[in-house]
Motif scaffolding. Structure first.
Motif, PDB file in Angstrom:
ATOM      1  N   PRO A  33      -4.580  10.023   0.971  1.00  0.00           N
ATOM      2  CA  PRO A  33      -3.444  10.948   1.141  1.00  0.00           C
ATOM      3  C   PRO A  33      -2.576  10.633   2.356  1.00  0.00           C
ATOM      4  N   ASP A  34      -3.184  10.058   3.406  1.00  0.00           N
ATOM      5  CA  ASP A  34      -2.405   9.746   4.607  1.00  0.00           C
ATOM      6  C   ASP A  34      -2.149   8.246   4.738  1.00  0.00           C
ATOM      7  N   SER A  35      -2.042   7.569   3.606  1.00  0.00           N
ATOM      8  CA  SER A  35      -1.851   6.112   3.610  1.00  0.00           C
ATOM      9  C   SER A  35      -0.443   5.736   4.049  1.00  0.00           C
ATOM     10  N   ALA A  36      -0.190   4.425   4.026  1.00  0.00           N
ATOM     11  CA  ALA A  36       1.130   3.906   4.393  1.00  0.00           C
ATOM     12  C   ALA A  36       2.192   4.146   3.319  1.00  0.00           C
ATOM     13  N   LEU A  37       1.821   4.812   2.230  1.00  0.00           N
ATOM     14  CA  LEU A  37       2.766   5.040   1.138  1.00  0.00           C
ATOM     15  C   LEU A  37       3.985   5.839   1.573  1.00  0.00           C
ATOM     16  N   TRP A  38       3.857   6.624   2.670  1.00  0.00           N
ATOM     17  CA  TRP A  38       5.008   7.400   3.141  1.00  0.00           C
ATOM     18  C   TRP A  38       6.204   6.487   3.468  1.00  0.00           C
ATOM     19  N   GLY A  39       5.923   5.198   3.744  1.00  0.00           N
ATOM     20  CA  GLY A  39       6.992   4.273   4.094  1.00  0.00           C
ATOM     21  C   GLY A  39       8.006   4.061   2.992  1.00  0.00           C
ATOM     22  N   ARG A  40       7.678   4.481   1.755  1.00  0.00           N
ATOM     23  CA  ARG A  40       8.630   4.315   0.651  1.00  0.00           C
ATOM     24  C   ARG A  40       9.906   5.115   0.876  1.00  0.00           C
TER      25      ARG A  40
END
Length: 346
Positions: free
Chosen positions: A107-114
């Motif tokens: 849930p707190d992965s680097a995916l927010w960078g999208r």
């Protein structure tokens, strides 16, 4: 009725701001402060193994496991680096990126960078090996330290900043050297472990060793996230790619470990075989070694008032110095402005 005038002849905002440390954090902060009209001096690093900013891979990559406020520091950095990429002298380039994940992202992965990078998309399973859970494609920014640090120095000096080379063993020494100053910024990285009035025992050295491979296939970054952590970071202006990575806590050796180098080449070949040969020719490879200024529990970024002085701290970024650099500098500028407000608004 007579008007009181300040007893000190130099206005607060014109007194030198002293930055200890001339890595990417210190230099980025100097640039941002000067652009906001503040005066500044600081002590530079050099080409020593412990001057981490000269040896970094220096790719912008969204970090996982960080808070929203920390994410925003990376967002600011991305915005400023994107602007810099328009200047070929900056050493900042836009490149394509392919990121492969061994497991489902947390849930707190680097995916927010999208939400920050351009052209983000989830790759189709047909585009990557079955050993990976998923993969992403996007555009990101890479910085070549061999070009960016000289570029920053030129910008700082052009804006009126001064570099001073001094050995200091404590912040108190800086106070005595610059009695007129009221703001001091400790961006000394690993130095904060030994400064007599800081002695931050959370700081520790973390050795990195990378392979530089000369190739014309240097316009796409490859990143493997998981147990076999691996990256291939392009340096278009230097005609090659950085292969890594490895982290060795409390290892200060400047000697090349050929076993590590071969392991990095092997992993990079598995990740990007069309870029990295299994057995590259000796004349196409060189080695990069640097000591990252890491800190248990994460970096320190804060402001402390000590009498008339404001002491700002910004250190312990490990391998994330470039990804956080200009966001941290922006935060420090705001802290300096807050100190100015408290001193001039009566």
């Amino acid at each position: 009725m007579p008007i009181e005038t300040p007893s000190h002849p130099t206005p607060f905002s014109q007194r030198p701001i002293i930055i200890l440390g001339a890595g990417i954090i210190g230099c980025a902060t100097a640039r941002q402060l000067l652009q906001h009209g503040f005066s500044r001096s600081f002590s530079p690093g050099d080409q020593d193994i412990s001057y981490a900013s000269a040896w970094a891979g220096a790719a912008w990559h969204a970090a996982g496991g960080i808070t929203p406020d920390q994410r925003y520091l990376q967002v600011i950095t991305h915005r400023i680096l994107l602007q810099m990429s328009r200047d070929p002298n900056s050493g900042v380039n836009i490149v394509d990126a392919r990121e492969f994940l061994e497991k489902e992202p947390a849930p707190d992965s680097a995916l927010w960078g999208r939400t920050v990078v351009s052209k983000f998309r989830e790759m189709d399973p047909s585009e990557y090996p079955a050993e990976f859970h998923c993969a992403w494609a996007y555009q990101t920014l890479v910085t070549d330290p061999t070009r960016h640090m000289p570029y920053l120095r030129q910008q700082v000096e052009a804006l009126g900043g001064q570099f001073l080379r001094r050995r200091v063993d404590s912040l108190q020494q800086l106070y005595e050297m610059f009695p007129d100053s009221r703001i001091f910024i400790n961006a000394s990285g690993l130095g904060s472990q030994k400064l007599a009035d800081v002695l931050d025992d959370r700081c520790f050295p973390e050795r990195g060793q990378n392979v530089f491979l000369r190739t014309d296939q240097c316009h796409t970054m490859y990143f493997r996230n998981g147990q076999e952590y691996t990256y291939v970071i392009p340096r278009p202006q230097s005609g090659g790619v950085i292969l890594g990575g490895v982290k060795q806590q409390d290892n200060l050796s400047s000697e090349v470990d050929l076993n590590i180098a071969q392991d990095e080449i092997t992993r990079a070949h598995r990740l990007a075989p069309h870029v990295v040969p299994k057995y590259p020719a000796d004349e196409t490879i060189s080695h990069i070694i640097g000591i990252r200024p890491s800190r248990r529990g994460g970096y320190r970024l804060d402001s402390v008032q000590s009498g008339q002085r404001t002491i700002l701290s910004a250190y312990g970024f490990g391998g994330g110095g470039y990804a956080f650099s200009y966001g941290v500098a922006d935060a420090l500028v705001k802290m300096v402005e807050e100190s100015e407000r408290k001193n001039v608004i009566v």
